[in-house]
Design an enzyme around this catalytic site. Structure first.
Site, PDB file in Angstrom:
ATOM      1  N   ASP A   1       0.835  -1.210   0.000  1.00  0.00           N
ATOM      2  CA  ASP A   1       0.000   0.000   0.000  1.00  0.00           C
ATOM      3  C   ASP A   1       0.865   1.254   0.000  1.00  0.00           C
ATOM      4  OD1 ASP A   1      -2.526  -1.133  -0.098  1.00  0.00           O
ATOM      5  OD2 ASP A   1      -2.788  -1.173   2.062  1.00  0.00           O
ATOM      6  N   VAL A   2       1.871   1.287   0.848  1.00  0.00           N
ATOM      7  CA  VAL A   2       2.724   2.472   0.938  1.00  0.00           C
ATOM      8  C   VAL A   2       3.472   2.710  -0.366  1.00  0.00           C
ATOM      9  CG1 VAL A   2       4.739   3.454   2.092  1.00  0.00           C
ATOM     10  CG2 VAL A   2       2.944   2.373   3.450  1.00  0.00           C
TER      11      VAL A   2
END
Length: 420
Positions: free
Chosen positions: A187-188
């Site tokens: 996600d990051v």
């Protein structure tokens, strides 16, 4: 709110972002844009808001030190934004968002593939209203391919892309088996890639030499990103057709580059070249190791890793962690502690760089301030600004609607109808 909260500053001052994303990947991308000065309007569901507002414990604490109902997770990726609530399931909410998109530079969303078409908020619908719009969709698997309709989550993608197959101790070792990374890294990373793509699209639109004046569509997929960030591990597979496995904290291409037990804990050695290894050997009165044909080069050390570790492990137990760091830090041999997060925030370098930031919040919910992690982007002429704490749900709804031309009567009607 401080005086700078409403003053456009930073490299992206003047850029307006309509943030329809939730959870982590999209909000991480838009927080980066907000940190750089963009006006990011976060659109949330009335009453419920972003899912991560409820992903606790841990929760934020009020001025009396009591837990609130707002999870700290939300604060990780929503600094410098303004929150409004809009029910996009209602025609009036859809019309309101289309009105806002006409004046936006960027829209970011992470609904399922095609999910916003029913609301008239998909790229083609908004492009017809605003050809300059840069529209970024973030999904698990992209807009095409056999998995396009599937929902995607960080843990699922860590497993599918092979990241978990190279993370953790090898099978047969204590604690062996696949592991996820301790942070939702896919996600990051997707947020990081998305923000880069958005900046590239804005430049393609506005570049004074060859800008098109037109926006474009950006298709970001967690699985694509998961494959991309395998980096050297993927390159090694492509070169050899041999899939790497789990090796704990050992580096597949460097030695010694791992953790070692010490007399009182653990220490990390990160020796990346032959000069560092020679200096290490001199520091511990083992100069002969650097001249041993088995260890004289990094390639030799990797190939003879087992023999090297048989020598190093008993040696590293002869001193404490602090003693090893004191011995090696002035000899240009990379060496450090394995900190807890609490210890990391107490580290003198982290403190000197101002990594912990506390931002005031005046939302009338009893939360006076929110602690946040500073942006690592350090720009000399257009620095990151810390204008707003992560907002309370709907904190800026009326303020933003007024900016888009709605009068008090119209705003009150939207409240009464449950649209906002």
């Amino acid at each position: 709110m401080n005086a700078s909260a409403s003053t456009p500053t930073g490299a992206l001052a003047g850029i307006k972002v309509l943030d329809l994303s939730r959870v982590l990947a999209g909000p991480w991308a838009t927080q980066m844009l907000a940190d750089l000065g963009a006006d990011v309007i976060k659109v949330e569901r009335p009453v419920a808001g972003d899912d991560t507002r409820h992903w606790g414990p841990p929760f934020l604490r009020d001025e009396a030190g009591n837990d609130t109902r707002e999870a700290s997770y939300f604060t990780a990726c929503n600094r410098n934004k303004r929150s409004i609530t809009v029910d996009m399931a209602l025609p009036e909410g859809q019309a309101l968002l289309r009105r806002m998109a006409q004046e936006a530079d960027v829209v970011v969303e992470n609904f399922k593939t095609g999910g916003l078409a029913q609301y008239g908020l998909d790229y083609e619908s908004l492009k017809a209203l605003n050809p300059r719009l840069v529209y970024c969709s973030i999904t698990g698997f992209g807009q095409d391919g056999p998995y396009a309709e599937r929902a995607g989550y960080d843990l699922m993608v860590q497993a599918m892309c092979g990241l978990m197959s190279i993370t953790g101790h090898a099978d047969g070792e204590p604690g062996g088996g696949p592991l996820k990374v301790g942070v939702a890294v896919i996600d990051v990373f997707t947020g990081l890639y998305a923000s880069n793509a958005i900046l590239a699209a804005l430049n393609a639109r506005d570049n004074t030499r060859n800008g098109t004046g037109l926006g474009q569509y950006i298709d970001m997929a967690l699985l694509d990103v998961g494959m991309a960030v395998l980096a050297n591990q993927a390159a090694g597979f492509l070169a050899t057709d041999k899939a790497p496995g789990r090796a704990g904290n050992i580096h597949p291409s460097l030695a010694p580059y791992q953790d070692f037990p010490t007399a009182d804990g653990n220490v990390l050695l990160a020796i990346g070249n032959d000069g560092q290894f020679a200096r290490f050997c001199a520091a511990v009165d083992r100069d002969g190791w650097a001249m041993d044909a088995r260890f004289a080069s990094n390639t030799a050390r990797v190939r003879n890793r087992a023999a090297l570790l048989d020598l190093l492990r008993p040696l590293m137990r002869t001193r404490s962690t602090a003693d090893w760091i004191a011995l090696l830090e002035d000899k240009a041999v990379p060496c450090g502690p394995i900190n807890t997060i609490a210890q990391a925030f107490d580290d003198p370098q982290v403190m000197a760089r101002g990594i912990r930031r506390t931002l005031p919040r005046s939302a009338g919910d009893g939360i006076a301030s929110v602690a946040t992690v500073a942006s690592p982007m350090r720009l000399s002429a257009t620095p990151v600004s810390y204008r707003r704490a992560p907002p309370a749900l709907g904190q800026h709804t009326d303020e933003v609607l007024r900016e888009f031309g709605l009068d008090e009567h119209a705003i009150a009607a939207l409240h009464q109808q449950g649209v906002v």
